[in-house]
Structure formats: structure tokens, C-alpha cells
Design a protein around this motif. Structure first.
Motif, PDB file in Angstrom:
ATOM      1  N   MET A   1      17.079  28.833  51.503  1.00 45.04           N
ATOM      2  CA  MET A   1      17.888  29.046  50.310  1.00 45.04           C
ATOM      3  C   MET A   1      19.353  29.201  50.703  1.00 45.04           C
ATOM      4  O   MET A   1      19.653  29.626  51.819  1.00 45.04           O
ATOM      5  CB  MET A   1      17.433  30.297  49.564  1.00 45.04           C
ATOM      6  CG  MET A   1      17.650  31.610  50.300  1.00 45.04           C
ATOM      7  SD  MET A   1      17.392  33.070  49.271  1.00 45.04           S
ATOM      8  CE  MET A   1      18.784  32.956  48.150  1.00 45.04           C
ATOM      9  N   PRO A   2      20.278  28.847  49.806  1.00 50.20           N
ATOM     10  CA  PRO A   2      21.695  29.118  50.101  1.00 50.20           C
ATOM     11  C   PRO A   2      21.945  30.615  50.056  1.00 50.20           C
ATOM     12  O   PRO A   2      21.468  31.313  49.162  1.00 50.20           O
ATOM     13  CB  PRO A   2      22.432  28.389  48.967  1.00 50.20           C
ATOM     14  CG  PRO A   2      21.433  28.280  47.865  1.00 50.20           C
ATOM     15  CD  PRO A   2      20.096  28.176  48.522  1.00 50.20           C
ATOM     16  N   TRP A   3      22.724  31.109  51.030  1.00 49.08           N
ATOM     17  CA  TRP A   3      22.923  32.553  51.145  1.00 49.08           C
ATOM     18  C   TRP A   3      24.140  33.041  50.380  1.00 49.08           C
ATOM     19  O   TRP A   3      24.390  34.245  50.338  1.00 49.08           O
ATOM     20  CB  TRP A   3      23.012  32.951  52.615  1.00 49.08           C
ATOM     21  CG  TRP A   3      21.697  32.802  53.308  1.00 49.08           C
ATOM     22  CD1 TRP A   3      21.373  31.904  54.275  1.00 49.08           C
ATOM     23  CD2 TRP A   3      20.513  33.559  53.055  1.00 49.08           C
ATOM     24  NE1 TRP A   3      20.053  32.055  54.647  1.00 49.08           N
ATOM     25  CE2 TRP A   3      19.504  33.071  53.916  1.00 49.08           C
ATOM     26  CE3 TRP A   3      20.197  34.608  52.192  1.00 49.08           C
ATOM     27  CZ2 TRP A   3      18.209  33.587  53.934  1.00 49.08           C
ATOM     28  CZ3 TRP A   3      18.903  35.124  52.207  1.00 49.08           C
ATOM     29  CH2 TRP A   3      17.932  34.619  53.072  1.00 49.08           C
ATOM     30  N   ILE A   4      24.892  32.120  49.775  1.00 48.67           N
ATOM     31  CA  ILE A   4      26.007  32.537  48.929  1.00 48.67           C
ATOM     32  C   ILE A   4      26.057  31.657  47.688  1.00 48.67           C
ATOM     33  O   ILE A   4      25.519  30.551  47.668  1.00 48.67           O
ATOM     34  CB  ILE A   4      27.369  32.476  49.656  1.00 48.67           C
ATOM     35  CG1 ILE A   4      27.781  31.018  49.913  1.00 48.67           C
ATOM     36  CG2 ILE A   4      27.356  33.271  50.950  1.00 48.67           C
ATOM     37  CD1 ILE A   4      29.228  30.867  50.304  1.00 48.67           C
ATOM     38  N   THR A   5      26.704  32.172  46.651  1.00 49.27           N
ATOM     39  CA  THR A   5      27.096  31.386  45.482  1.00 49.27           C
ATOM     40  C   THR A   5      28.610  31.318  45.450  1.00 49.27           C
ATOM     41  O   THR A   5      29.275  32.345  45.618  1.00 49.27           O
ATOM     42  CB  THR A   5      26.581  32.024  44.181  1.00 49.27           C
ATOM     43  OG1 THR A   5      25.160  31.875  44.105  1.00 49.27           O
ATOM     44  CG2 THR A   5      27.212  31.369  42.956  1.00 49.27           C
ATOM     45  N   TYR A   6      29.134  30.118  45.240  1.00 47.69           N
ATOM     46  CA  TYR A   6      30.577  29.940  45.073  1.00 47.69           C
ATOM     47  C   TYR A   6      30.794  29.115  43.814  1.00 47.69           C
ATOM     48  O   TYR A   6      30.415  27.950  43.753  1.00 47.69           O
ATOM     49  CB  TYR A   6      31.203  29.257  46.286  1.00 47.69           C
ATOM     50  CG  TYR A   6      32.652  28.834  46.103  1.00 47.69           C
ATOM     51  CD1 TYR A   6      33.520  29.541  45.267  1.00 47.69           C
ATOM     52  CD2 TYR A   6      33.157  27.720  46.774  1.00 47.69           C
ATOM     53  CE1 TYR A   6      34.832  29.154  45.102  1.00 47.69           C
ATOM     54  CE2 TYR A   6      34.480  27.327  46.619  1.00 47.69           C
ATOM     55  CZ  TYR A   6      35.315  28.044  45.783  1.00 47.69           C
ATOM     56  OH  TYR A   6      36.617  27.661  45.612  1.00 47.69           O
ATOM     57  N   LEU A   7      31.400  29.744  42.804  1.00 51.96           N
ATOM     58  CA  LEU A   7      31.748  29.068  41.559  1.00 51.96           C
ATOM     59  C   LEU A   7      33.261  28.955  41.493  1.00 51.96           C
ATOM     60  O   LEU A   7      33.951  29.957  41.293  1.00 51.96           O
ATOM     61  CB  LEU A   7      31.217  29.854  40.358  1.00 51.96           C
ATOM     62  CG  LEU A   7      29.703  30.103  40.330  1.00 51.96           C
ATOM     63  CD1 LEU A   7      29.336  30.977  39.132  1.00 51.96           C
ATOM     64  CD2 LEU A   7      28.939  28.802  40.292  1.00 51.96           C
ATOM     65  N   PRO A   8      33.825  27.767  41.695  1.00 50.95           N
ATOM     66  CA  PRO A   8      35.288  27.618  41.648  1.00 50.95           C
ATOM     67  C   PRO A   8      35.834  27.968  40.274  1.00 50.95           C
ATOM     68  O   PRO A   8      35.132  27.890  39.256  1.00 50.95           O
ATOM     69  CB  PRO A   8      35.496  26.131  41.974  1.00 50.95           C
ATOM     70  CG  PRO A   8      34.235  25.687  42.634  1.00 50.95           C
ATOM     71  CD  PRO A   8      33.143  26.507  42.008  1.00 50.95           C
ATOM     72  N   GLY A   9      37.097  28.362  40.247  1.00 46.96           N
ATOM     73  CA  GLY A   9      37.750  28.716  38.997  1.00 46.96           C
ATOM     74  C   GLY A   9      39.006  27.904  38.771  1.00 46.96           C
ATOM     75  O   GLY A   9      39.404  27.087  39.609  1.00 46.96           O
ATOM     76  N   ALA A  10      39.633  28.130  37.619  1.00 46.95           N
ATOM     77  CA  ALA A  10      40.880  27.444  37.288  1.00 46.95           C
ATOM     78  C   ALA A  10      42.042  28.417  37.127  1.00 46.95           C
ATOM     79  O   ALA A  10      43.182  27.999  36.951  1.00 46.95           O
ATOM     80  CB  ALA A  10      40.704  26.649  35.996  1.00 46.95           C
ATOM     81  N   SER A  11      41.779  29.703  37.212  1.00 45.60           N
ATOM     82  CA  SER A  11      42.797  30.733  36.992  1.00 45.60           C
ATOM     83  C   SER A  11      43.346  31.217  38.328  1.00 45.60           C
ATOM     84  O   SER A  11      42.858  30.839  39.390  1.00 45.60           O
ATOM     85  CB  SER A  11      42.182  31.907  36.221  1.00 45.60           C
ATOM     86  OG  SER A  11      41.380  32.683  37.091  1.00 45.60           O
ATOM     87  N   PRO A  12      44.344  32.121  38.304  1.00 47.48           N
ATOM     88  CA  PRO A  12      44.839  32.714  39.557  1.00 47.48           C
ATOM     89  C   PRO A  12      43.932  33.817  40.109  1.00 47.48           C
ATOM     90  O   PRO A  12      44.207  34.358  41.172  1.00 47.48           O
ATOM     91  CB  PRO A  12      46.208  33.316  39.161  1.00 47.48           C
ATOM     92  CG  PRO A  12      46.472  32.868  37.775  1.00 47.48           C
ATOM     93  CD  PRO A  12      45.171  32.515  37.150  1.00 47.48           C
ATOM     94  N   LEU A  13      42.854  34.153  39.380  1.00 45.71           N
ATOM     95  CA  LEU A  13      42.027  35.306  39.725  1.00 45.71           C
ATOM     96  C   LEU A  13      40.757  34.876  40.460  1.00 45.71           C
ATOM     97  O   LEU A  13      40.085  33.915  40.063  1.00 45.71           O
ATOM     98  CB  LEU A  13      41.664  36.070  38.456  1.00 45.71           C
ATOM     99  CG  LEU A  13      40.913  37.396  38.601  1.00 45.71           C
ATOM    100  CD1 LEU A  13      41.683  38.382  39.459  1.00 45.71           C
ATOM    101  CD2 LEU A  13      40.647  37.995  37.213  1.00 45.71           C
ATOM    102  N   VAL A  14      40.450  35.604  41.527  1.00 45.01           N
ATOM    103  CA  VAL A  14      39.253  35.367  42.337  1.00 45.01           C
ATOM    104  C   VAL A  14      38.504  36.695  42.473  1.00 45.01           C
ATOM    105  O   VAL A  14      39.104  37.719  42.819  1.00 45.01           O
ATOM    106  CB  VAL A  14      39.620  34.842  43.739  1.00 45.01           C
ATOM    107  CG1 VAL A  14      38.378  34.706  44.614  1.00 45.01           C
ATOM    108  CG2 VAL A  14      40.373  33.514  43.644  1.00 45.01           C
TER     109      VAL A  14
END
Length: 281
Positions: A1-14
Motif C-alpha cells: 500500500m502507499p504509505w502517504i497521501t499527497y493531494l496537491p492544492g491551488a492555494s498558498p496553504l499546505v
């Protein structure tokens, strides 16, 4: 299984949650019982912020548990006494860093927050290197990419490192055992990972909603905010600790009635940060 989730964003906030993982790998081979280990998790933190991606906020989440590998530690923070052979990488020498390793809270945990040993065996060197390759490296790469993308789009970025904390510090959790925690602790390593003005804005917003808030005590922020920040270059990172008593039963890990109100407060904070340009504070 993938050990992380990464959902890109469009805002300046992470936003990122390094300690809410509940997928215990088969190669963990821990001696400590799972119920005790689970008290190390920032349980349900990912649920508290699940509204964020729909607002254009980048989201990174670890699925591996903190007790297996702590992504909020440097790869030099290795307790070599855990290993069955010589460690081939650099080892930390800073006394402050080593104080956490001595508590059993390095990159690979030796003991629980209550001081109970996690392993009844030595760990293989290659085993630990594999944890770094499979968990630590992709997590930090995803966070770096998210921050770089936010900064490239907007000329600045705001990174919130999302955590939870027990109502009362355990015996081996921090340098302040037994300390009663406030509702929130905001950390920016004494204003070295974000501007003071941004940290104070976060504190003021939460206090205005009726919460008790501390700044840089007892949690200042650790590797994730240190490594991925550059306030002079308009890359701001803050660690945000939430008292678990606000939203869950610390013994059963069940969500309590305060969850929805807390989530609404966090949404209001995220909306504030989406409207905040730290360059003009």
C-alpha cells in the motif's frame, strides 16, 4: 500500500499530518501491545482537516504509525543501541536533539510515552534504512513539492504541521512530564520558522474563539517545520498542537461531542490563513 497521501492544492496553504497513521506494517514486529502503541498516534487529526482539500489546500498525510517511524525527526536522530550493527549514516550530536533520543523518541521509537519498551529484539540496520526509504523520504519529498508549488504560484507559502497532544504530558513524552496542556500550542521554533506576526495572528484567532493558546511551549516545532521553512524567503511553517480532550476520549480513542465544534474552529482558521498574505503583516 502507499504509505502517504499527497493531494496537491491551488492555494498558498499546505497542511500535513505526520502522526495520524493507523496502518501498522507487518515488518514492525513490535513487542508492545497495539492498544498501548495506538496512544502514540495523533488519532483522528486527518478527519479534523478533511474539509481542506476542497478549499484548494494541499494535504499530505502519513499512513504509517509514528511509533514505526517518526517523520517529524531528522534521519540523524537514530538510537544506535536499538540496532544489530553499525549505523552507516550520520548521527546527531546536539544535546537538545539527543535528549529526545534518550527518552526513546528518535526517528525510530524505542519506548512509548509511558516508557514501555516497544521492541524485544534488535532492529536490523537494513530494516531501518528501508523505513527511511519507504516512509521518511517520500513524506518529506511530498511536503517539499507542495510548499514549492504553493510558493511558485503565489510568491509565498504557509505550511501548518498538524498534530494533537494529550491533555497531560506523559512521563516520557516531553521534557515537562505531568504538565497540563492548554487547548492549542502554536510553535515556530521561537519565530525562526515563520514570522512572529503570523504566529500571533493564529494565536489571536483561536483565543477569540474561546480557546487557551500557548506559543512555543511546551512544543516549539521539530523537523518538518525546521526543514521546510524559510521566512525570509516567504516560506512560513507553523506547528499546531490540539489538545485531544477537545475531540476524543484518550482511553478509547472514540470521537466525542466536541469534535464538530473544533472542526468548525479549524475551518475558520484555515479560511483566515487563505485570506492572509504574510508579506504584508
Amino acid at each position: 500500500m502507499p504509505w502517504i497521501t499527497y493531494l496537491p492544492g491551488a492555494s498558498p496553504l499546505v497542511l500535513d499530518s505526520p502522526h495520524s497513521g493507523t496502518a501498522y506494517p507487518e515488518d514492525f514486529r513490535h513487542a508492545c501491545d497495539l492498544k498501548t502503541l495506538r496512544r502514540a498516534e495523533d488519532t483522528h487529526v486527518e478527519k479534523l482537516y478533511d474539509f481542506a482539500p476542497a478549499l484548494g489546500v494541499a494535504w499530505i498525510e502519513a499512513h504509517f504509525p509514528r511509533s514505526y517511524l517518526d517523520a517529524n525527526r531528522n534521519t540523524t536522530e537514530v538510537d544506535t543501541g536499538l540496532l544489530d550493527g553499525p549505523w552507516p549514516m550520520e548521527v546527531a550530536t546536539d544535546p537538545v536533539v539527543l535528549s529526545k533520543v534518550r527518552l526513546g523518541k528518535g526517528l525510530i521509537w524505542r519506548a512509548t510515552d509511558e516508557g514501555l519498551p516497544i521492541y524485544a529484539r534488535k532492529l536490523g540496520v537494513e530494516e531501518v534504512l528501508a523505513r527511511i526509504r519507504n516512509c521518511w523520504t517520500p513524506y518529506h519529498a511530498a511536503l517539499a513539492q507542495a510548499i514549492e508549488s504553493a510558493h511558485a504560484r503565489h510568491g509565498y507559502s504557509i505550511h501548518i504541521n498538524c498534530h494533537s497532544m494529550p491533555a497531560v504530558a506523559s512521563s516520557h513524552a516531553t521534557d515537562f512530564p505531568g504538565e497540563v496542556h492548554p487547548d492549542f500550542v502554536v510553535g515556530n521554533r521561537d519565530h525562526s520558522t515563520s514570522s512572529e506576526a503570523l504566529a500571533q495572528r493564529v494565536c489571536s484567532h483561536l483565543r477569540a474563539r474561546g480557546y487557551q493558546v500557548a506559543l512555543n511551549h511546551p512544543y516549539k516545532g521539530v523537523e518538518l517545520v525546521r526543514r521546510h521553512s524559510d521566512p525570509a524567503g516567504h516560506r512560513h511553517s507553523l506547528q499546531l498542537e490540539i489538545n485531544r480532550k477537545l475531540y476524543m476520549d484518550e482511553q478509547t480513542l472514540e470521537i466525542t461531542s466536541g469534535f464538530d465544534d473544533l472542526k468548525a474552529s479549524l475551518r475558520s482558521l484555515v479560511e483566515l490563513l487563505l485570506a492572509t498574505d504574510p508579506r504584508v503583516l
